[in-house]
Design an enzyme around this catalytic site. Structure first.
Site, PDB file in Angstrom:
ATOM      1  N   LYS A 120       1.143 -31.363  14.495  1.00 51.59           N
ATOM      2  CA  LYS A 120       2.627 -31.662  14.667  1.00 51.59           C
ATOM      3  C   LYS A 120       3.226 -31.123  15.377  1.00 51.59           C
ATOM      4  O   LYS A 120       4.029 -30.980  16.725  1.00 51.59           O
ATOM      5  CB  LYS A 120       2.828 -32.168  13.238  1.00 51.59           C
ATOM      6  CG  LYS A 120       4.466 -31.921  13.052  1.00 51.59           C
ATOM      7  CD  LYS A 120       4.915 -32.825  11.798  1.00 51.59           C
ATOM      8  CE  LYS A 120       4.759 -31.432  10.966  1.00 51.59           C
ATOM      9  NZ  LYS A 120       6.268 -30.777  10.694  1.00 51.59           N
ATOM     10  N   ASN A 121       3.156 -29.217  14.587  1.00 51.59           N
ATOM     11  CA  ASN A 121       3.799 -28.973  15.644  1.00 51.59           C
ATOM     12  C   ASN A 121       3.945 -27.968  16.983  1.00 51.59           C
ATOM     13  O   ASN A 121       4.781 -27.588  17.393  1.00 51.59           O
ATOM     14  CB  ASN A 121       4.287 -27.187  14.567  1.00 51.59           C
ATOM     15  CG  ASN A 121       4.944 -27.317  13.461  1.00 51.59           C
ATOM     16  OD1 ASN A 121       5.473 -28.590  13.166  1.00 51.59           O
ATOM     17  ND2 ASN A 121       4.276 -26.479  12.082  1.00 51.59           N
TER      18      ASN A 121
ATOM     19  N   CYS B  97      17.667 -26.710   5.487  1.00 48.42           N
ATOM     20  CA  CYS B  97      16.940 -27.863   5.074  1.00 48.42           C
ATOM     21  C   CYS B  97      16.236 -27.368   3.245  1.00 48.42           C
ATOM     22  O   CYS B  97      17.013 -26.140   2.429  1.00 48.42           O
ATOM     23  CB  CYS B  97      15.861 -28.457   6.082  1.00 48.42           C
ATOM     24  SG  CYS B  97      15.032 -26.884   5.665  1.00 48.42           S
TER      25      CYS B  97
ATOM     26  N   ARG C 226      17.508 -21.680   7.384  1.00 48.66           N
ATOM     27  CA  ARG C 226      17.010 -21.632   8.639  1.00 48.66           C
ATOM     28  C   ARG C 226      18.186 -21.826   9.671  1.00 48.66           C
ATOM     29  O   ARG C 226      18.465 -23.134  10.799  1.00 48.66           O
ATOM     30  CB  ARG C 226      16.672 -23.308   8.662  1.00 48.66           C
ATOM     31  CG  ARG C 226      14.821 -23.039   7.521  1.00 48.66           C
ATOM     32  CD  ARG C 226      14.385 -24.382   7.293  1.00 48.66           C
ATOM     33  NE  ARG C 226      13.430 -24.293   8.322  1.00 48.66           N
ATOM     34  CZ  ARG C 226      12.256 -25.253   9.137  1.00 48.66           C
ATOM     35  NH1 ARG C 226      12.276 -26.414   8.608  1.00 48.66           N
ATOM     36  NH2 ARG C 226      11.698 -25.380  10.242  1.00 48.66           N
TER      37      ARG C 226
ATOM     38  N   ASP D 138       2.949 -22.324   5.823  1.00 48.89           N
ATOM     39  CA  ASP D 138       3.165 -23.254   6.357  1.00 48.89           C
ATOM     40  C   ASP D 138       1.857 -23.898   4.962  1.00 48.89           C
ATOM     41  O   ASP D 138       1.293 -24.966   4.986  1.00 48.89           O
ATOM     42  CB  ASP D 138       2.639 -24.616   7.336  1.00 48.89           C
ATOM     43  CG  ASP D 138       3.889 -24.319   8.316  1.00 48.89           C
ATOM     44  OD1 ASP D 138       5.338 -23.546   7.255  1.00 48.89           O
ATOM     45  OD2 ASP D 138       3.832 -24.680   9.207  1.00 48.89           O
TER      46      ASP D 138
ATOM     47  N   ARG E 105       5.363 -36.867   7.257  1.00 45.79           N
ATOM     48  CA  ARG E 105       5.895 -36.635   8.324  1.00 45.79           C
ATOM     49  C   ARG E 105       5.212 -35.990   8.722  1.00 45.79           C
ATOM     50  O   ARG E 105       5.324 -35.833   9.675  1.00 45.79           O
ATOM     51  CB  ARG E 105       6.621 -35.457   7.986  1.00 45.79           C
ATOM     52  CG  ARG E 105       8.595 -36.326   7.857  1.00 45.79           C
ATOM     53  CD  ARG E 105       9.395 -35.458   7.089  1.00 45.79           C
ATOM     54  NE  ARG E 105       9.783 -34.657   8.681  1.00 45.79           N
ATOM     55  CZ  ARG E 105      10.951 -33.801   8.027  1.00 45.79           C
ATOM     56  NH1 ARG E 105      11.205 -33.598   7.326  1.00 45.79           N
ATOM     57  NH2 ARG E 105      10.959 -32.539   9.271  1.00 45.79           N
TER      58      ARG E 105
HETATM   59  N1  EPU Z   1      15.246 -17.741  11.751  1.00 45.43           N
HETATM   60  C1  EPU Z   1      16.238 -17.033  11.737  1.00 45.43           C
HETATM   61  N2  EPU Z   1      17.059 -17.529  13.248  1.00 45.43           N
HETATM   62  C2  EPU Z   1      16.848 -18.410  13.593  1.00 45.43           C
HETATM   63  C3  EPU Z   1      14.964 -18.883  13.801  1.00 45.43           C
HETATM   64  C4  EPU Z   1      14.425 -19.240  12.515  1.00 45.43           C
HETATM   65  O1  EPU Z   1      16.761 -16.381  10.902  1.00 45.43           O
HETATM   66  O2  EPU Z   1      18.077 -18.685  14.520  1.00 45.43           O
HETATM   67  C5  EPU Z   1      14.595 -17.259  10.075  1.00 45.43           C
HETATM   68  C6  EPU Z   1      13.909 -18.546   9.605  1.00 45.43           C
HETATM   69  O3  EPU Z   1      15.332 -18.723   8.997  1.00 45.43           O
HETATM   70  C7  EPU Z   1      12.889 -17.822   9.109  1.00 45.43           C
HETATM   71  C8  EPU Z   1      11.852 -17.161  10.066  1.00 45.43           C
HETATM   72  O4  EPU Z   1      13.060 -17.131  10.882  1.00 45.43           O
HETATM   73  O5  EPU Z   1      12.898 -17.833   8.136  1.00 45.43           O
HETATM   74  C9  EPU Z   1      11.233 -17.967  10.944  1.00 45.43           C
HETATM   75  O6  EPU Z   1      11.470 -19.180  11.616  1.00 45.43           O
HETATM   76  P1  EPU Z   1      11.143 -20.173  12.791  1.00 45.43           P
HETATM   77  O7  EPU Z   1      12.393 -19.994  13.844  1.00 45.43           O
HETATM   78  O8  EPU Z   1       9.847 -19.451  13.100  1.00 45.43           O
HETATM   79  O9  EPU Z   1      10.738 -21.349  11.861  1.00 45.43           O
HETATM   80  P2  EPU Z   1      10.571 -23.139  12.819  1.00 45.43           P
HETATM   81  O10 EPU Z   1      10.240 -22.778  14.619  1.00 45.43           O
HETATM   82  O11 EPU Z   1      12.366 -23.362  12.807  1.00 45.43           O
HETATM   83  C10 EPU Z   1       7.888 -23.247  12.909  1.00 45.43           C
HETATM   84  C11 EPU Z   1       7.290 -24.358  11.822  1.00 45.43           C
HETATM   85  C12 EPU Z   1       7.833 -24.526  11.152  1.00 45.43           C
HETATM   86  C13 EPU Z   1       7.167 -23.400  10.232  1.00 45.43           C
HETATM   87  C14 EPU Z   1       7.939 -22.141  10.751  1.00 45.43           C
HETATM   88  C15 EPU Z   1       6.956 -21.015  10.822  1.00 45.43           C
HETATM   89  C16 EPU Z   1       7.956 -26.923  13.519  1.00 45.43           C
HETATM   90  C17 EPU Z   1       8.513 -27.384  14.137  1.00 45.43           C
HETATM   91  N3  EPU Z   1       8.587 -25.773  12.583  1.00 45.43           N
HETATM   92  O12 EPU Z   1       9.886 -24.099  12.612  1.00 45.43           O
HETATM   93  O13 EPU Z   1       6.600 -25.691  10.377  1.00 45.43           O
HETATM   94  O14 EPU Z   1       7.150 -23.510   8.592  1.00 45.43           O
HETATM   95  O15 EPU Z   1       7.497 -22.206  12.478  1.00 45.43           O
HETATM   96  O16 EPU Z   1       5.848 -20.725  10.971  1.00 45.43           O
HETATM   97  O17 EPU Z   1       6.980 -26.323  14.807  1.00 45.43           O
HETATM   98  C18 EPU Z   1       6.542 -26.976   8.491  1.00 45.43           C
HETATM   99  O18 EPU Z   1       5.141 -27.878   9.270  1.00 45.43           O
HETATM  100  O19 EPU Z   1       6.042 -27.558   7.627  1.00 45.43           O
HETATM  101  C19 EPU Z   1       6.949 -25.886   8.837  1.00 45.43           C
HETATM  102  C20 EPU Z   1       8.312 -26.150   8.264  1.00 45.43           C
END
Ligand code: EPU
Length: 450
Positions: free
Chosen positions: A22-23, A121, A126, A322, A414
């Protein structure tokens, strides 16, 4: 709304196949916005988040059609026919935070983007500040207007390559790296992303972008180098298997003290989880010659109580956030005390009070939970408001004595395709019911919840 009713205590046996990630699929779909030629994705899972992403990119002038693919997956064809739209509305973004991954492609190809700012969320705040910092470094002008991120390419319409540090207080950002890498693919000159996310989903995105004509090196490592090109073309690509779905099924085999084989298992992407499972007494056998480490057949077997463990979630290749909730369910019945620390989303513990309702002995303070292993969990009505927390409750229900009702399984839908059917095929006593059929139970569990 649907719920799962589980009669726990059955040892699982048989086989289950992990689907496409999915991701990985979500940013791959957004990459179709970078060209007007067809992009074909094989092995896309049939999930609610994928349907939402289709709706979003359709509004952005990118038509999608699907056909049946191998093993019940979906072959998704995407093609932009109208590149005039550049707005991702709040209505869609609020249903799925990953919508933010259209920002980079829209900005790079269409010169502008308006994407509703994702709110907080269930698993934490996030923010998207790192995404914006990266795109600004490429020359984009970014402002906030009525809750929308409004981004414009510099005069002349093309972003400019730059050296960008993308690390944040919780480490690198996965979708932020995807956004900046996608945008830099069409920028003028060279971009270097330092402290890039090393997750396999980022590497998968680089693979398709390169097949589309991009020049990207180093994806999957903390330093990605991108030589911008003027145009990208169409491509055909098979999505990597879902490491989190596969890892969840490995834990399902272990928690029920069963013996199951997870096919299409990207064991090379699950090194930290496999190491942990083996360390606590779960046996994993990777079949020789049955696909490479990205599509292996892995048999999991566990015959008694697992040993306790210390786990800290980390960016890849560390233990993934995750899988934190699912492994906590397993450690609830370990022979001793475990310590789990969440370093990516320090508030991602929605499953803790629900596991406690099933008899788990948990002490939660700040980003850490101490899990005192108990001999057994006892079925109960439970509910969680996040995808992985819900998976953890299903796993706990499979192992618990008696009946568990997991409410609001739309969270689970999801990220897991027909999970109840797959578990039932391995001997679990689990069924999907309408929550109304559980009227008394549902009302009890939901009381005071919202
Ligand atoms: N963060 C910041 N600033 C940003 C972006 C992120 O401080 O601009 C922080 C976040 O709050 C968090 C950390 O950095 O503490 C990592 O966040 P990241 O941006 O890597 O998360 P994401 O890209 O939004 C993806 C996956 C998540 C998974 C995370 C971490 C997708 C669609 N989502 O989210 O998946 O937990 O990476 O590996 O790819 C799930 O599948 O259940 C899920 C939540």
């Amino acid at each position: 709304m649907d719920a799962f009713v589980i009669h726990g205590g059955e040892r699982l046996s048989g086989r289950v196949r992990a689907g496409g990630s999915k991701n990985a699929s979500l940013p791959l779909m957004a990459a179709a916005l970078l060209t007007d030629e067809p992009v074909v994705l094989e092995g896309v899972p049939r999930l609610a988040d994928i349907a939402n992403m289709r709706r979003l990119i359709d509004e952005l002038g990118c038509g999608t059609t699907d056909e049946p693919g191998a093993h019940g997956s979906m072959r998704l064809s995407l093609r932009c026919h109208d590149e005039s739209a550049s707005t991702a509305r709040y209505d869609i973004v609020r249903t799925m935070r990953a919508s933010i991954c259209v920002l980079g492609p829209l900005l790079a190809r269409r010169g502008q983007a308006r994407v509703s700012m994702p709110g907080g969320c269930a698993i934490g705040d996030r923010p998207v500040d790192l995404h914006l910092r990266g795109l600004r470094a490429l020359g984009a002008q970014i402002s906030l207007d009525s809750g929308d991120v409004v981004a414009r390419a510099p005069r002349g319409g093309r972003l400019k390559g730059a050296r960008i540090f993308l690390g944040g207080p919780f480490g690198p950002t996965v979708l932020g790296t995807a956004n900046v890498m996608s945008a830099a693919a069409l920028a003028e000159g060279e971009t270097i992303i330092e402290s890039a996310a090393c997750e396999p989903e980022v590497a998968d995105l680089a693979t398709i972008l390169n097949a589309m004509g991009a020049r990207i090196r180093g994806a999957g490592s903390p330093r990605i180098v991108i030589e911008g090109v003027r145009e990208l073309r169409g491509a055909r690509h098979t999505v990597i298997p879902d490491r989190i779905e596969a890892g969840t099924y490995l834990i399902a085999g272990a928690i029920t003290r069963g013996r199951i084989t997870v096919e299409n298992c990207p064991i090379d992407h699950l090194m930290a989880a496999a190491d942990l499972l083996e360390g606590i007494g779960v046996r994993l056998d990777v079949a020789e010659g049955a696909g490479d480490g990205l599509r292996a057949s892995v048999t999991v077997e566990c015959s008694g109580r697992v040993k306790p463990a210390q786990i800290t979630t980390q960016p890849h290749p560390g233990f993934p956030t995750d899988l934190q909730a699912q492994v906590m369910a397993l450690l609830c019945m370990a022979d001793g005390n475990s310590v789990i620390t969440e370093r990516i989303y320090p508030q991602r513990f929605l499953h803790v009070p629900e596991l406690a309702r099933m008899g788990a002995a948990l002490f939660h303070q700040g980003p850490t939970v101490v899990v005192s292993g108990v001999r057994e969990l006892v079925g109960a009505p439970v509910m969680a408001s996040d995808l992985r927390a819900s998976a953890s409750l299903v796993l706990a229900g499979l192992a618990a004595r008696g009946k568990t009702a997991v409410l609001r399984v739309y969270h689970l839908d999801r990220g897991y395709e027909r999970m109840e059917e797959r578990l039932a095929a391995m001997g679990a006593r689990i069924e999907r019911v309408d929550e109304k059929e559980l009227a008394g139970v549902a009302a009890g569990a939901a009381a005071g919840g919202e």
